[in-house]
Motif scaffolding. Structure first.
Motif, short mmCIF file in Angstrom:
data_model
loop_
_atom_site.label_atom_id
_atom_site.label_comp_id
_atom_site.label_asym_id
_atom_site.label_seq_id
_atom_site.Cartn_x
_atom_site.Cartn_y
_atom_site.Cartn_z
N THR A 78 1.13 -0.88 -0.09
CA THR A 78 0.27 0.26 0.17
C THR A 78 0.93 0.94 -0.24
O THR A 78 2.03 1.20 0.22
CB THR A 78 -0.84 -0.12 1.29
OG1 THR A 78 -0.41 0.31 2.65
CG2 THR A 78 -2.13 -1.24 0.96
N LYS A 79 0.25 2.12 -0.38
CA LYS A 79 1.15 3.87 -0.34
C LYS A 79 1.32 3.99 1.18
O LYS A 79 2.66 4.67 1.09
CB LYS A 79 -0.36 5.05 -0.29
CG LYS A 79 -0.23 4.69 -2.49
CD LYS A 79 -1.69 5.65 -2.65
CE LYS A 79 -1.57 5.76 -4.10
NZ LYS A 79 -2.72 6.75 -3.77
N LYS A 80 0.62 3.54 1.90
CA LYS A 80 1.34 3.80 3.45
C LYS A 80 1.93 3.17 3.87
O LYS A 80 3.17 4.45 4.50
CB LYS A 80 -0.63 3.34 4.38
CG LYS A 80 0.20 3.80 5.95
CD LYS A 80 -1.28 3.15 6.74
CE LYS A 80 -0.90 4.10 7.75
NZ LYS A 80 -2.72 4.08 8.75
N ALA A 82 4.46 1.79 2.24
CA ALA A 82 5.52 2.58 1.52
C ALA A 82 6.44 3.93 1.56
O ALA A 82 6.84 4.25 1.68
CB ALA A 82 5.06 2.71 -0.75
N GLN A 83 5.00 4.64 2.27
CA GLN A 83 5.64 6.32 2.42
C GLN A 83 6.48 5.85 3.66
O GLN A 83 7.49 6.97 4.33
CB GLN A 83 4.41 6.80 3.33
CG GLN A 83 4.59 8.02 3.37
CD GLN A 83 5.51 8.55 2.28
OE1 GLN A 83 4.66 9.05 1.34
NE2 GLN A 83 6.02 10.14 2.84
N TYR A 86 9.96 5.48 2.65
CA TYR A 86 10.18 6.52 1.85
C TYR A 86 10.36 7.61 3.16
O TYR A 86 11.48 7.87 2.79
CB TYR A 86 9.01 7.48 0.73
CG TYR A 86 9.72 8.24 0.80
CD1 TYR A 86 10.43 8.88 -0.17
CD2 TYR A 86 8.98 9.52 1.28
CE1 TYR A 86 10.47 10.39 -1.33
CE2 TYR A 86 9.27 10.97 1.01
CZ TYR A 86 10.22 11.31 -0.27
OH TYR A 86 10.40 12.61 -1.15
N ILE A 103 8.38 6.94 -4.95
CA ILE A 103 7.93 6.12 -5.16
C ILE A 103 7.01 5.50 -5.78
O ILE A 103 6.31 7.11 -7.26
CB ILE A 103 6.99 6.18 -3.27
CG1 ILE A 103 7.36 6.31 -2.37
CG2 ILE A 103 5.31 5.19 -3.59
CD1 ILE A 103 6.24 6.59 -1.39
N ASN A 105 3.43 4.13 -7.52
CA ASN A 105 1.77 2.85 -7.05
C ASN A 105 1.23 2.41 -8.37
O ASN A 105 1.79 3.53 -9.56
CB ASN A 105 0.70 4.18 -6.32
CG ASN A 105 1.72 4.17 -4.74
OD1 ASN A 105 2.00 4.24 -4.37
ND2 ASN A 105 2.04 6.14 -5.24
N SER A 120 -3.49 -3.54 -4.59
CA SER A 120 -2.15 -2.38 -5.84
C SER A 120 -0.83 -2.91 -5.05
O SER A 120 0.10 -3.98 -4.33
CB SER A 120 -2.71 -0.92 -5.06
OG SER A 120 -2.40 -1.33 -2.95
N SER A 122 2.80 -0.49 -4.16
CA SER A 122 4.17 0.58 -4.34
C SER A 122 4.93 0.18 -4.11
O SER A 122 5.69 -0.60 -2.62
CB SER A 122 2.69 1.34 -2.79
OG SER A 122 1.89 1.84 -3.33
N GLU A 165 -0.35 3.89 -11.58
CA GLU A 165 -1.43 4.79 -11.24
C GLU A 165 -1.78 6.11 -12.61
O GLU A 165 -3.34 6.00 -12.31
CB GLU A 165 -1.20 5.25 -9.15
CG GLU A 165 -2.68 6.06 -9.37
CD GLU A 165 -2.11 6.36 -7.43
OE1 GLU A 165 -3.11 6.10 -6.78
OE2 GLU A 165 -1.37 6.77 -7.21
#
Length: 594
Positions: A78-80, A82-83, A86, A103, A105, A120, A122, A165
């Motif tokens: 997920t983006k979260k 991956a964040q 990062y 990142i 996505n 998804s 990421s 994305e």
């Protein structure tokens, strides 16, 4: 029985979570990065070794969107998640290179059937020289994608069903993230993405029609996995962890039985949250505590599995480490608290790994109630069939990779909230808002299947382990056996032991010399590799494999550099005892030759 170096443990297992390091010298070679070991590594423990299928997916992403000569990639669901990687990386690398970290996505293309399995992806891309920084996040957080998910995603990416994305084939509307325990009740979704709003017609203008995507899913999984079981499997797992199921049952019976009070009155599966690994449960619980109770240091109490300490040190305001986990340590903690210091939470294992010591949870709970901090107990080694620590904790975490699964072919973790804890309502609200279901559908199905008989397996392992440790305890060649039954903290363990519970399947043993330890380990006719709680007996020179670069530090907390850790499996007791007797004989021969 010596298994080939670098092969999966158990053998012939595509998604094995352990790897064969069959000799003492092989473990040293692994830790030192010697080519004769590293070149033979087909797999490894998933948070330390990136599975070949994940490596292939990362290479494909870099080939399409990066520079194969310059970039590396670490993959998250997920983006979260991956964040998190990062943010950690950009805080550790030189300022001039921050812009080189990015990142990417990926989402299912238009036309993906929302009632089918979708996922998804990421990807954090960064210069290769910072791979060791990204590895810390992969290892400590436990949030990386699983090998089964990566296989699906690689095929989906190559066949055009997974797209970047912001590409023309990406869906027009953002997907909504399913959070919290309601996620488990959904009948139409298998992951944290949905390709249409409720009531809208199925999309037909993508690179693949919904009908074709369904065919892709059928060809990928249809003959070996009934995907409609995924959410039901997660529900059954959560019920087992809640303790409302007290006998070995299959999936249908697990879902048909009316939930009853489990470990504590009022506990239900809605208080159980699943994660892709045990470390992920600890990492995310710590994050949720910081979010709920504020930015304060935590306490790591007792000699821990190393990544727990690293999480507390590297994310948030820091950590107070009490590696002995003694009453004197509690005296010092109490003195600090009465002097005005305040902490977020105390993290401890019950019992600890590898010395199998048990913490004084009653005193810890009393201090927590008086000074308003949370208590997080890792019950992986004890497991809730043997002990019930939830009444004295705010959150109980566990690695489901271990005895809950047993088959050593899937990762998983859990966090259980105590419904009577002082922070329960606030924590539950934060979980509802922040929790992401990161457990891949296939992994959930395997986890549910593996765990159906975990109660009877634990009972068998308890009995066999007592017999083996009695044998070792009686041997003059053995210096020390670390096991709850023989520990000075046995009264503390016994006070939490369930009526039918035992002392578990994990123990450690030391000898009077390195030569004896080496002879014992190399001769012992069992699987050799990292992990524990497997259905087969598994051994490793634990201090070497976990603390090779800090052996004297470990020794300062009474963890012998030559300690051998053993996790007992389901073998016949007499047969296994014979193997240990032969290993003891080899250790005795080594002693006489010294």
């Amino acid at each position: 029985m010596l298994q080939a170096l670098g092969g999966p443990v158990p053998p012939n297992t595509d998604h094995a979570v352990s790897v064969s390091l069959p000799t003492w010298q092989a473990n040293i070679g692994y830790e030192e990065g010697q080519d004769w070991v590293i070149s033979k590594m087909q797999c490894g423990y998933p948070r330390f070794f990136v599975h070949p299928s994940i490596q292939r997916l990362a290479e494909e992403v870099i080939r399409r969107h990066g520079d194969v000569e310059v970039d590396s990639a670490t993959l998250f669901p997920t983006k979260k998640t991956a964040q998190v990687c990062y943010s950690f990386m950009t805080s550790k690398i030189p300022h001039e290179d921050v812009a080189k970290v990015r990142i990417l996505n990926f989402v299912p293309a238009r036309g993906a059937d929302p009632t089918s399995l979708v996922s998804s992806l990421s990807c954090v891309l960064y210069p290769k020289q910072y791979a060791s920084v990204a590895k810390q996040v992969w290892q400590h957080s436990g949030n990386g994608i699983s090998s089964r998910r990566s296989e699906f995603l690689l095929t989906a990416l190559q066949d055009g069903y997974l797209v970047e994305e912001h590409s023309p084939n990406a869906p027009e509307k953002p997907r909504r993230l399913h959070k919290g325990p309601r996620r488990y009740q959904t009948k139409d979704s298998f992951d944290a993405t949905s390709t249409k709003e409720p009531g809208s017609p199925p999309p037909t203008n993508g690179v693949r029609e919904g009908r074709e995507y369904a065919q892709f899913i059928e060809e990928r999984f249809g003959r070996n996995l009934n995907l409609s079981l995924a959410d039901r499997a997660k529900l059954a797992v959560r019920r087992r962890i809640a303790g409302s199921l007290t006998a070995d049952v299959d999936l249908s019976e697990a879902l048909e039985k009316s939930p009853s009070d489990g470990r504590v009155a009022g506990l239900s599966e809605d208080d159980v949250f699943l994660y892709p690994s045990g470390m992920s449960s600890i990492f995310n619980v710590h994050q949720i505590l910081l979010h709920t109770l504020g930015e304060k240091k935590s306490i790591c109490f007792g000699f821990p599995y190393i990544d727990t300490l690293k999480i507390l040190e590297k994310w948030g305001p820091g950590c107070l480490f009490y590696g002995h986990g003694s009453s004197e340590d509690l005296d010092d903690i109490e003195k600090r608290l009465r002097g005005g210091e305040r902490v977020l939470a105390l993290f401890t294992e019950f019992p600890g790994n590898p010395l199998l010591k048990s913490a004084d949870l009653r005193r810890i709970r009393a201090l927590a109630d008086e000074f308003k901090f949370a208590v997080v107990v890792d019950e992986t080694v004890g497991n809730f069939i043997n002990v019930n620590v939830l009444p004295y904790a705010d959150v109980v975490v566990s690695s489901l990779t271990k005895i809950f699964s047993g088959d050593s072919n899937v990762m998983g973790g859990s966090a259980v909230l105590n419904p009577h804890g002082p922070f329960y309502r606030d924590l539950k609200d934060t979980f509802e808002a922040e929790y992401e279901d990161l457990v891949w559908a296939e992994d959930a199905v395997f986890l549910e299947r593996n765990s159906r008989d975990f109660i009877s397996r634990i009972e068998k392992i308890n009995t066999t382990t007592e017999a083996v440790t009695d044998l070792l305890k009686a041997s003059p060649i053995v210096k020390e056996v670390y096991y709850p039954k023989y520990s000075p903290t046995k009264p503390l363990y016994d006070s939490f032991k369930n009526p039918r519970g035992g002392y578990g399947g994990l123990f450690s043993v030391t000898f009077h010399s390195t030569a004896e330890a080496v002879a014992f380990f190399d001769t012992l006719e069992v699987m050799k590799g990292p992990s524990l709680g497997t259905n087969f007996t598994l051994s490793c020179p634990y201090t070497l494999i976990a603390h090779y670069g800090e052996l004297e530090w470990a020794r300062s907390f009474d963890v012998d550099p030559d300690l051998v850790r053993i996790s007992v499996g389901l073998e016949d007791t007499a047969d296994l005892s014979g193997r240990f007797q032969r290993a003891l004989a080899a250790a005795k021969d080594a002693a006489t030759q010294a």
